[in-house]
Scaffold this motif. Structure first.
Motif, mmCIF file in Angstrom:
data_model
loop_
_atom_site.group_PDB
_atom_site.id
_atom_site.type_symbol
_atom_site.label_atom_id
_atom_site.label_comp_id
_atom_site.label_asym_id
_atom_site.label_seq_id
_atom_site.Cartn_x
_atom_site.Cartn_y
_atom_site.Cartn_z
ATOM 1 N N CYS A 3 0.862 -1.188 0.000
ATOM 2 C CA CYS A 3 0.000 0.000 0.000
ATOM 3 C C CYS A 3 0.892 1.229 0.000
ATOM 4 O O CYS A 3 1.718 1.416 0.899
ATOM 5 N N ILE A 4 0.737 2.065 -1.021
ATOM 6 C CA ILE A 4 1.585 3.252 -1.167
ATOM 7 C C ILE A 4 1.449 4.191 0.037
ATOM 8 O O ILE A 4 2.439 4.765 0.498
ATOM 9 N N PHE A 5 0.241 4.330 0.578
ATOM 10 C CA PHE A 5 0.073 5.248 1.710
ATOM 11 C C PHE A 5 0.676 4.655 2.985
ATOM 12 O O PHE A 5 1.281 5.383 3.776
ATOM 13 N N CYS A 6 0.566 3.336 3.171
ATOM 14 C CA CYS A 6 1.248 2.711 4.321
ATOM 15 C C CYS A 6 2.757 2.925 4.202
ATOM 16 O O CYS A 6 3.423 3.219 5.203
ATOM 17 N N SER A 7 3.314 2.799 2.990
ATOM 18 C CA SER A 7 4.771 3.022 2.856
ATOM 19 C C SER A 7 5.115 4.465 3.178
ATOM 20 O O SER A 7 6.124 4.732 3.849
ATOM 21 N N ILE A 8 4.316 5.414 2.707
ATOM 22 C CA ILE A 8 4.587 6.828 3.004
ATOM 23 C C ILE A 8 4.551 7.045 4.514
ATOM 24 O O ILE A 8 5.429 7.706 5.090
ATOM 25 N N ILE A 9 3.539 6.468 5.166
ATOM 26 C CA ILE A 9 3.371 6.641 6.614
ATOM 27 C C ILE A 9 4.563 6.014 7.353
ATOM 28 O O ILE A 9 5.123 6.613 8.268
ATOM 29 N N GLU A 13 9.156 10.141 4.824
ATOM 30 C CA GLU A 13 10.129 10.927 4.039
ATOM 31 C C GLU A 13 9.453 11.739 2.953
ATOM 32 O O GLU A 13 10.113 12.233 2.053
ATOM 33 N N HIS A 14 8.141 11.806 2.979
ATOM 34 C CA HIS A 14 7.427 12.452 1.874
ATOM 35 C C HIS A 14 7.751 13.944 1.839
ATOM 36 O O HIS A 14 7.685 14.619 2.864
ATOM 37 N N GLU A 15 8.084 14.439 0.653
ATOM 38 C CA GLU A 15 8.465 15.850 0.499
ATOM 39 C C GLU A 15 7.322 16.783 0.903
ATOM 40 O O GLU A 15 7.542 17.892 1.378
ATOM 41 N N SER A 26 -0.990 13.747 7.021
ATOM 42 C CA SER A 26 -1.473 14.567 5.931
ATOM 43 C C SER A 26 -0.279 15.006 5.093
ATOM 44 O O SER A 26 0.744 15.420 5.627
ATOM 45 N N PHE A 27 -0.433 14.852 3.777
ATOM 46 C CA PHE A 27 0.658 15.229 2.866
ATOM 47 C C PHE A 27 0.056 15.688 1.540
ATOM 48 O O PHE A 27 -1.129 15.444 1.256
ATOM 49 N N LEU A 28 0.886 16.343 0.740
ATOM 50 C CA LEU A 28 0.403 16.882 -0.532
ATOM 51 C C LEU A 28 0.217 15.770 -1.562
ATOM 52 O O LEU A 28 1.008 14.824 -1.619
ATOM 53 N N ASP A 29 -0.822 15.931 -2.368
ATOM 54 C CA ASP A 29 -1.070 14.989 -3.462
ATOM 55 C C ASP A 29 -0.035 15.224 -4.560
ATOM 56 O O ASP A 29 0.243 16.369 -4.941
ATOM 57 N N ILE A 30 0.515 14.116 -5.054
ATOM 58 C CA ILE A 30 1.585 14.187 -6.059
ATOM 59 C C ILE A 30 1.060 14.658 -7.423
ATOM 60 O O ILE A 30 1.823 15.102 -8.280
ATOM 61 N N ARG A 31 -0.261 14.544 -7.630
ATOM 62 C CA ARG A 31 -0.881 14.959 -8.907
ATOM 63 C C ARG A 31 -2.004 15.943 -8.589
ATOM 64 O O ARG A 31 -3.184 15.593 -8.643
ATOM 65 N N PRO A 32 -1.626 17.176 -8.227
ATOM 66 C CA PRO A 32 -2.633 18.102 -7.686
ATOM 67 C C PRO A 32 -3.620 18.615 -8.732
ATOM 68 O O PRO A 32 -3.229 18.950 -9.837
ATOM 69 N N THR A 38 -4.313 18.520 -0.954
ATOM 70 C CA THR A 38 -3.789 17.811 0.229
ATOM 71 C C THR A 38 -4.604 16.554 0.510
ATOM 72 O O THR A 38 -5.813 16.524 0.275
ATOM 73 N N LEU A 39 -3.931 15.541 1.014
ATOM 74 C CA LEU A 39 -4.600 14.306 1.415
ATOM 75 C C LEU A 39 -4.532 14.166 2.937
ATOM 76 O O LEU A 39 -3.511 14.505 3.545
ATOM 77 N N VAL A 40 -5.602 13.699 3.526
ATOM 78 C CA VAL A 40 -5.642 13.438 4.972
ATOM 79 C C VAL A 40 -5.951 11.955 5.142
ATOM 80 O O VAL A 40 -6.967 11.461 4.632
ATOM 81 N N ALA A 90 -16.031 5.150 -8.325
ATOM 82 C CA ALA A 90 -15.969 6.554 -7.889
ATOM 83 C C ALA A 90 -14.556 7.120 -8.047
ATOM 84 O O ALA A 90 -14.214 8.122 -7.410
ATOM 85 N N SER A 91 -13.732 6.449 -8.841
ATOM 86 C CA SER A 91 -12.371 6.902 -9.149
ATOM 87 C C SER A 91 -11.382 6.736 -8.007
ATOM 88 O O SER A 91 -10.336 7.392 -8.010
ATOM 89 N N GLN A 92 -11.693 5.892 -7.032
ATOM 90 C CA GLN A 92 -10.670 5.627 -6.003
ATOM 91 C C GLN A 92 -9.539 4.850 -6.658
ATOM 92 O O GLN A 92 -9.782 3.883 -7.396
ATOM 93 N N SER A 93 -8.316 5.283 -6.423
ATOM 94 C CA SER A 93 -7.170 4.591 -7.028
ATOM 95 C C SER A 93 -6.197 4.085 -5.980
ATOM 96 O O SER A 93 -5.407 3.187 -6.247
ATOM 97 N N VAL A 94 -6.233 4.669 -4.785
ATOM 98 C CA VAL A 94 -5.401 4.170 -3.680
ATOM 99 C C VAL A 94 -6.357 3.641 -2.614
ATOM 100 O O VAL A 94 -7.203 4.385 -2.099
HETATM 101 P P1 AMP Z 1 -7.992 8.503 -5.105
HETATM 102 O O1 AMP Z 1 -8.019 8.471 -6.601
HETATM 103 O O2 AMP Z 1 -9.148 9.187 -4.489
HETATM 104 O O3 AMP Z 1 -7.777 7.101 -4.569
HETATM 105 O O4 AMP Z 1 -6.747 9.379 -4.708
HETATM 106 C C1 AMP Z 1 -5.474 8.876 -4.574
HETATM 107 C C2 AMP Z 1 -4.563 10.060 -4.705
HETATM 108 O O5 AMP Z 1 -3.294 9.685 -4.231
HETATM 109 C C3 AMP Z 1 -4.382 10.537 -6.158
HETATM 110 O O6 AMP Z 1 -4.861 11.866 -6.273
HETATM 111 C C4 AMP Z 1 -2.882 10.439 -6.370
HETATM 112 O O7 AMP Z 1 -2.347 11.518 -7.110
HETATM 113 C C5 AMP Z 1 -2.346 10.425 -4.956
HETATM 114 N N1 AMP Z 1 -1.052 9.779 -4.781
HETATM 115 C C6 AMP Z 1 -0.666 8.578 -5.258
HETATM 116 N N2 AMP Z 1 0.615 8.334 -4.882
HETATM 117 C C7 AMP Z 1 1.019 9.403 -4.160
HETATM 118 C C8 AMP Z 1 2.233 9.768 -3.500
HETATM 119 N N3 AMP Z 1 3.307 8.973 -3.506
HETATM 120 N N4 AMP Z 1 2.287 10.938 -2.859
HETATM 121 C C9 AMP Z 1 1.209 11.770 -2.846
HETATM 122 N N5 AMP Z 1 0.054 11.490 -3.431
HETATM 123 C C10 AMP Z 1 -0.047 10.325 -4.088
#
Ligand code: AMP
Ligand code: ZN
Length: 137
Positions: A3-9, A13-15, A26-32, A38-40, A90-94
């Motif tokens: 899980c990418i978010f578990c690794s970040i947590i 080291e997230h910028e 909470s950290f910034l979304d990489i594709r704003p 911001t993601l929480v 609903a476009s969830q990707s993580v």
């Molecule tokens: P969702 O599509 O609602 O699941 O949102 C997942 C979000 O996580 C997307 O907007 C991605 O840009 C973001 N995301 C994926 N990998 C990273 C990352 N390494 N750091 C920050 N945001 C990320």
């Protein structure tokens, strides 16, 4: 678990790291969608909003509000959207529960084309209200 978010947590080291305590990061979304998007995220892994435990909610939503107000001030936004995509449809990707805070500006056209539907005599608002009421338990 992969899980990418578990690794970040776990790495911390997230910028774009903004906040962390024992329950919430909470950290910034990489594709704003706009700068400062911001993601929480809860520290504990829950797949999505459906799994969110009730005893996390008070802390989580209090922190979400605090961070949203900080994002709004920092980006000098005119408002923000708070979004929680739930499920692939609903476009969830993580698949680690998270809310998005998206700074918004007048006429920024971030969500430009939304396809609004209309209730009518064949698909009534009342029938949907009744269906949903039956599922409230
Ligand atoms: P969702 O599509 O609602 O699941 O949102 C997942 C979000 O996580 C997307 O907007 C991605 O840009 C973001 N995301 C994926 N990998 C990273 C990352 N390494 N750091 C920050 N945001 C990320
Ligand atoms: Zn996770």
């Amino acid at each position: 678990m992969d899980c990418i978010f578990c690794s970040i947590i776990n790495k911390d080291e997230h910028e774009g790291m903004i906040f962390r305590d024992d329950k919430i990061v909470s950290f910034l979304d990489i594709r704003p969608l706009s700068y400062g998007h911001t993601l929480v995220v809860p520290v504990a892994h829950y797949t999505d909003f459906r799994e969110m435990p009730a005893d996390l909610m008070a802390d989580y939503f209090a922190q979400l509000q605090k961070i949203a107000l900080a994002v709004e001030r920092a980006t000098e936004a005119h408002g923000f959207n708070i979004i929680c995509n739930t499920g692939i449809a609903a476009s969830q990707s993580v698949f680690h529960l998270h809310y998005h805070i998206i700074p918004r500006y007048h006429d920024d056209e971030v969500f430009k084309r939304l396809n609004f539907k209309k209730y009518d005599h064949s698909i009534t608002m009342h029938s949907y209200a009744e269906k949903i009421k039956k599922q409230l338990f």
